[in-house]
Design a protein around this motif. Structure first.
Motif, PDB file in Angstrom:
ATOM      1  N   TYR A  46       0.861  -1.173   0.000  1.00 37.91           N
ATOM      2  CA  TYR A  46       0.000   0.000   0.000  1.00 37.91           C
ATOM      3  C   TYR A  46       0.900   1.225   0.000  1.00 37.91           C
ATOM      4  O   TYR A  46       1.665   1.436   0.932  1.00 37.91           O
ATOM      5  N   CYS A  58      -7.790   2.711  -8.435  1.00 37.99           N
ATOM      6  CA  CYS A  58      -6.427   2.440  -7.962  1.00 37.99           C
ATOM      7  C   CYS A  58      -5.418   2.523  -9.102  1.00 37.99           C
ATOM      8  O   CYS A  58      -4.255   2.841  -8.863  1.00 37.99           O
ATOM      9  N   CYS A  69      -0.818  -0.526 -10.322  1.00 33.74           N
ATOM     10  CA  CYS A  69      -1.705  -1.209  -9.378  1.00 33.74           C
ATOM     11  C   CYS A  69      -1.602  -2.723  -9.540  1.00 33.74           C
ATOM     12  O   CYS A  69      -1.389  -3.232 -10.643  1.00 33.74           O
ATOM     13  N   TYR A  79      -7.211  -2.435  -2.177  1.00 30.81           N
ATOM     14  CA  TYR A  79      -7.102  -1.152  -1.474  1.00 30.81           C
ATOM     15  C   TYR A  79      -7.674  -1.229  -0.066  1.00 30.81           C
ATOM     16  O   TYR A  79      -8.410  -2.145   0.277  1.00 30.81           O
ATOM     17  N   CYS A 116      -3.840   2.342  -2.098  1.00 26.92           N
ATOM     18  CA  CYS A 116      -3.964   1.311  -3.120  1.00 26.92           C
ATOM     19  C   CYS A 116      -2.731   0.414  -3.128  1.00 26.92           C
ATOM     20  O   CYS A 116      -1.636   0.834  -2.775  1.00 26.92           O
TER      21      CYS A 116
END
Length: 121
Positions: A46, A58, A69, A79, A116
């Motif tokens: 993250y 994201c 992502c 996320y 994300c």
């Protein structure tokens, strides 16, 4: 050579690449295994918090941070949501996580900030 081996042995029993030379960004104690080094490679993590007024997916949040992502890449989730930016930035607060595709709109509900799951270099 013996001197070098002695110094390395004195550092502990971890393999030398166990922390990927300190390059990984672990997500913290609330997210075990996320962002850590695995077989010499940093796992997805993250990244920085993003706010609802700046991103809707994201894919957008990770791209804004120079990354890509990873759907389900952080312990099976894409996320984590937070009620506010200050909560998102507090490492002691764990937000509810969601497993979604990176290009799906973030389901904000009552949240205004998100972290994300993105690739690490």
């Amino acid at each position: 050579m013996l001197f070098v081996l002695t110094l390395l042995a004195g550092c502990g029993s971890r393999p030398l690449d166990s922390n990927c030379d300190g390059m990984c960004q672990p997500a913290g104690a609330n997210y075990p295994g996320v962002g850590e080094c695995n077989a010499g490679v940093c796992t997805p993590t993250y990244l920085e918090c993003a706010v609802q007024s700046e991103v809707s997916t994201c894919d957008e949040a990770c791209a804004a941070q120079g990354s890509v992502c990873v759907a389900g890449g952080c312990g099976g989730n894409t996320y984590a949501l937070f009620a506010s930016l200050s909560w998102c930035q507090n490492p002691e607060i764990k937000g509810p996580e969601r497993e979604r595709e990176c290009n799906e709109p973030i389901e904000w509900q009552f949240s205004s900030a998100v972290k994300c799951c993105c690739e690490q270099e």
